[in-house]
Scaffold this motif. Structure first.
Motif, short mmCIF file in Angstrom:
data_model
loop_
_atom_site.label_atom_id
_atom_site.label_comp_id
_atom_site.label_asym_id
_atom_site.label_seq_id
_atom_site.Cartn_x
_atom_site.Cartn_y
_atom_site.Cartn_z
N VAL A 95 0.67 -1.24 -0.02
CA VAL A 95 -0.02 0.03 -0.14
C VAL A 95 0.76 1.16 0.10
O VAL A 95 0.69 2.33 -0.68
N GLN A 96 2.28 1.28 0.79
CA GLN A 96 2.82 2.31 1.02
C GLN A 96 3.48 2.81 -0.39
O GLN A 96 3.58 3.85 -0.96
N THR A 97 3.71 1.70 -1.11
CA THR A 97 4.31 1.92 -2.54
C THR A 97 3.32 1.84 -3.71
O THR A 97 4.08 1.87 -4.69
N GLN A 98 2.36 1.74 -3.41
CA GLN A 98 1.22 1.74 -4.47
C GLN A 98 1.58 0.65 -5.20
O GLN A 98 1.09 0.78 -6.62
N ASN A 99 2.01 -0.53 -4.83
CA ASN A 99 2.14 -1.68 -5.75
C ASN A 99 1.15 -2.66 -5.26
O ASN A 99 1.24 -3.77 -4.44
N TYR A 100 -0.10 -2.25 -5.63
CA TYR A 100 -1.31 -3.08 -5.23
C TYR A 100 -1.60 -4.60 -5.57
O TYR A 100 -1.90 -5.30 -5.02
N TRP A 101 -0.90 -5.00 -6.54
CA TRP A 101 -1.04 -6.37 -6.92
C TRP A 101 -0.32 -7.31 -5.85
O TRP A 101 -0.52 -8.50 -5.73
N MET A 102 0.90 -6.72 -5.12
CA MET A 102 1.50 -7.50 -4.07
C MET A 102 0.48 -7.70 -2.79
O MET A 102 0.97 -8.33 -1.79
N ILE A 103 -0.68 -7.17 -2.58
CA ILE A 103 -1.73 -7.34 -1.50
C ILE A 103 -1.91 -8.84 -1.61
O ILE A 103 -2.26 -9.28 -0.55
N LEU A 104 -2.14 -9.45 -2.69
CA LEU A 104 -2.56 -10.72 -2.69
C LEU A 104 -1.59 -11.76 -2.10
O LEU A 104 -2.00 -12.48 -1.03
N PRO A 105 -0.18 -11.76 -2.07
CA PRO A 105 0.46 -12.62 -1.25
C PRO A 105 0.63 -12.24 0.06
O PRO A 105 0.60 -13.12 0.71
N GLY A 106 0.63 -10.83 0.26
CA GLY A 106 0.22 -10.60 1.69
C GLY A 106 -1.07 -10.97 2.37
O GLY A 106 -1.03 -11.65 3.66
N ILE A 107 -2.01 -11.12 1.87
CA ILE A 107 -3.13 -11.91 2.01
C ILE A 107 -3.11 -13.32 2.36
O ILE A 107 -3.65 -14.05 3.25
N LEU A 108 -2.43 -13.84 1.32
CA LEU A 108 -2.08 -15.09 1.38
C LEU A 108 -1.24 -15.65 2.70
O LEU A 108 -1.76 -16.62 3.33
N PHE A 109 -0.34 -14.94 3.02
CA PHE A 109 0.39 -15.54 4.00
C PHE A 109 -0.19 -15.17 5.39
O PHE A 109 -0.24 -15.79 6.44
N SER A 110 -1.10 -13.99 5.54
CA SER A 110 -1.88 -13.76 6.43
C SER A 110 -2.87 -14.82 6.86
O SER A 110 -3.24 -15.21 7.82
N ALA A 111 -3.63 -15.40 5.88
CA ALA A 111 -4.43 -16.33 5.88
C ALA A 111 -3.89 -17.79 6.40
O ALA A 111 -4.59 -18.28 7.00
N MET A 112 -2.98 -18.02 5.77
CA MET A 112 -2.23 -19.35 6.04
C MET A 112 -1.92 -19.35 7.78
O MET A 112 -2.05 -20.29 8.23
N ALA A 113 -1.33 -18.24 8.08
CA ALA A 113 -0.95 -17.80 9.58
C ALA A 113 -2.35 -18.14 10.40
O ALA A 113 -2.36 -18.99 11.31
N LEU A 114 -3.58 -17.38 9.92
CA LEU A 114 -4.61 -17.61 10.77
C LEU A 114 -5.31 -18.80 10.92
O LEU A 114 -5.96 -19.08 11.95
N PHE A 115 -5.17 -19.33 9.80
CA PHE A 115 -5.97 -20.63 9.60
C PHE A 115 -5.28 -21.82 9.78
O PHE A 115 -5.62 -23.04 9.62
N ASN A 116 -3.86 -21.70 10.18
CA ASN A 116 -2.96 -22.54 10.32
C ASN A 116 -2.78 -23.68 9.34
O ASN A 116 -2.73 -24.97 9.42
N THR A 117 -2.75 -23.25 7.82
CA THR A 117 -2.62 -24.16 6.82
C THR A 117 -1.04 -23.88 6.22
O THR A 117 -0.41 -22.87 6.16
N GLY A 118 -0.74 -24.75 5.47
CA GLY A 118 0.42 -24.64 4.43
C GLY A 118 -0.01 -24.36 3.18
O GLY A 118 -1.06 -24.14 2.75
N CYS A 119 0.98 -24.31 2.20
CA CYS A 119 0.83 -23.99 0.82
C CYS A 119 -0.11 -25.16 0.11
O CYS A 119 -0.88 -24.82 -0.77
#
Length: 67
Positions: free
Chosen positions: A28-52
């Motif tokens: 968001v800070q660098t306005q590189n919005y397509w990189m939000i998807l990997p951030g959401i992926l890593f956060s969801a993997m942590a929250l739901f305790n799943t792997g790839c």
């Protein structure tokens, strides 16, 4: 599902959550919005305790054996 989010937090799970939040903030800070998807992926993997691969490649919990 709520129990899965709250219990069994490990060091790697915290790292994944911190990394996901960091990626979201940086994208968001660098306005590189397509990189939000990997951030959401890593956060969801942590929250739901799943792997790839989903939960199929997770390490099973230790079972106590009665001797």
């Amino acid at each position: 599902m709520f129990q899965k989010i709250i219990h069994n937090w490990s060091f790697i799970r915290f790292i994944r959550l911190i990394l996901g939040i960091f990626i979201i903030i940086q994208s968001v800070q660098t306005q590189n919005y397509w990189m939000i998807l990997p951030g959401i992926l890593f956060s969801a993997m942590a929250l739901f305790n799943t792997g790839c691969c989903g939960s199929s490649c997770s390490v099973p919990l230790k079972n106590k054996k009665n001797d």
